[in-house]
Motif scaffolding. Sequence first.
Motif, PDB file in Angstrom:
ATOM      1  N   ARG A 108       0.846  -1.205   0.000  1.00 57.44           N
ATOM      2  CA  ARG A 108       0.000   0.000   0.000  1.00 57.44           C
ATOM      3  C   ARG A 108       0.873   1.244   0.000  1.00 57.44           C
ATOM      4  NH1 ARG A 108      -3.638   1.044   5.186  1.00 57.44           N
ATOM      5  NH2 ARG A 108      -1.547   1.357   5.997  1.00 57.44           N
ATOM      6  N   ALA A 109       1.924   1.259   0.808  1.00 61.19           N
ATOM      7  CA  ALA A 109       2.839   2.401   0.842  1.00 61.19           C
ATOM      8  C   ALA A 109       3.546   2.576  -0.502  1.00 61.19           C
ATOM      9  CB  ALA A 109       3.854   2.231   1.967  1.00 61.19           C
ATOM     10  N   LYS A 110       3.992   1.479  -1.076  1.00 65.90           N
ATOM     11  CA  LYS A 110       4.650   1.530  -2.380  1.00 65.90           C
ATOM     12  C   LYS A 110       3.719   2.125  -3.431  1.00 65.90           C
ATOM     13  CE  LYS A 110       6.570  -1.621  -5.856  1.00 65.90           C
ATOM     14  NZ  LYS A 110       6.884  -3.035  -6.145  1.00 65.90           N
TER      15      LYS A 110
ATOM     16  N   ASP B  26      -0.476   5.438   6.350  1.00 61.25           N
ATOM     17  CA  ASP B  26      -0.232   5.018   7.731  1.00 61.25           C
ATOM     18  C   ASP B  26      -0.239   6.181   8.708  1.00 61.25           C
ATOM     19  OD1 ASP B  26       0.311   2.064   7.825  1.00 61.25           O
ATOM     20  OD2 ASP B  26       1.651   2.650   6.206  1.00 61.25           O
ATOM     21  N   GLY B  27      -0.186   7.412   8.198  1.00 61.30           N
ATOM     22  CA  GLY B  27      -0.155   8.576   9.077  1.00 61.30           C
ATOM     23  C   GLY B  27       1.209   9.212   9.227  1.00 61.30           C
TER      24      GLY B  27
ATOM     25  N   GLY C  58       2.505   6.351  -6.795  1.00 62.44           N
ATOM     26  CA  GLY C  58       1.365   7.067  -7.373  1.00 62.44           C
ATOM     27  C   GLY C  58       1.516   8.575  -7.304  1.00 62.44           C
ATOM     28  N   LEU C  59       2.283   9.048  -6.295  1.00 61.73           N
ATOM     29  CA  LEU C  59       2.549  10.489  -6.179  1.00 61.73           C
ATOM     30  C   LEU C  59       3.684  10.934  -7.092  1.00 61.73           C
ATOM     31  CD1 LEU C  59       2.348  11.184  -2.326  1.00 61.73           C
ATOM     32  CD2 LEU C  59       0.546  11.371  -4.063  1.00 61.73           C
TER      33      LEU C  59
ATOM     34  N   PHE D 199      11.134   1.862   3.178  1.00 65.12           N
ATOM     35  CA  PHE D 199      10.187   1.228   4.079  1.00 65.12           C
ATOM     36  C   PHE D 199      10.139  -0.230   3.699  1.00 65.12           C
ATOM     37  CE2 PHE D 199       8.015   3.478   0.652  1.00 65.12           C
ATOM     38  CZ  PHE D 199       7.325   2.461   0.003  1.00 65.12           C
ATOM     39  N   GLY D 200       9.573  -1.036   4.540  1.00 66.05           N
ATOM     40  CA  GLY D 200       9.509  -2.457   4.228  1.00 66.05           C
ATOM     41  C   GLY D 200       9.195  -3.279   5.448  1.00 66.05           C
ATOM     42  N   ASP D 201       9.634  -4.515   5.422  1.00 67.41           N
ATOM     43  CA  ASP D 201       9.451  -5.446   6.531  1.00 67.41           C
ATOM     44  C   ASP D 201      10.787  -5.687   7.195  1.00 67.41           C
ATOM     45  OD1 ASP D 201       6.661  -5.904   6.069  1.00 67.41           O
ATOM     46  OD2 ASP D 201       7.185  -7.273   4.427  1.00 67.41           O
ATOM     47  N   GLY D 202      10.836  -5.552   8.525  1.00 65.13           N
ATOM     48  CA  GLY D 202      12.043  -5.828   9.275  1.00 65.13           C
ATOM     49  C   GLY D 202      13.049  -4.698   9.313  1.00 65.13           C
ATOM     50  N   LEU D 203      12.673  -3.489   8.905  1.00 65.18           N
ATOM     51  CA  LEU D 203      13.613  -2.369   8.823  1.00 65.18           C
ATOM     52  C   LEU D 203      13.645  -1.501  10.067  1.00 65.18           C
ATOM     53  CD1 LEU D 203      12.954  -1.111   5.193  1.00 65.18           C
ATOM     54  CD2 LEU D 203      14.788  -2.593   6.002  1.00 65.18           C
TER      55      LEU D 203
END
Length: 147
Positions: free
Chosen positions: A17-19, A131-132, A24-25, A55-59
């Motif tokens: 979603r963040a990607k 995510d804010g 998209g921007l 951003f990602g997983d485990g960072l």
Amino acid sequence: MDLKLEIAVIPVADVDRAKDFYTGLGFRLDADFSTDRGLRVVQVTPPGSEASIIFGDGLTDAEPGSSTGLHLVTADLDATRRELIAAGAVVSELWHDADGVFHWAGETNRVAGPHPDVDSYGTFASFSDPDGNEWTIQQVVTRAPGR
């Protein structure tokens, strides 16, 4: 010494979603790597920037959406605001700080509209990612000496 800011890590709950949001921007997708142990790194770069975000997983152990104080600069804040809105971001109206030095955290001391006396460093708009994580866009038409 010659140092440049390269990357800022932002915490997100949903990497895809963040990607999608950032690309998209108009942020350039530089990398999307995963390891077999669950580490995922997505790197995107704002248009015209030399620094990126990842951003990602485990960072990071930071709570998703807890990044504040992220700043982007543009020479034409009105046009940039319109482009971001057209790309799906919810962007505030233009504002300036009543003290005129920089700006307070959150919405404290905000005055609606562009700064009446300066075209650089005094006018802002803001938006958040899904995510804010909070972004501030600052208009800089003419850079101060040495910047």
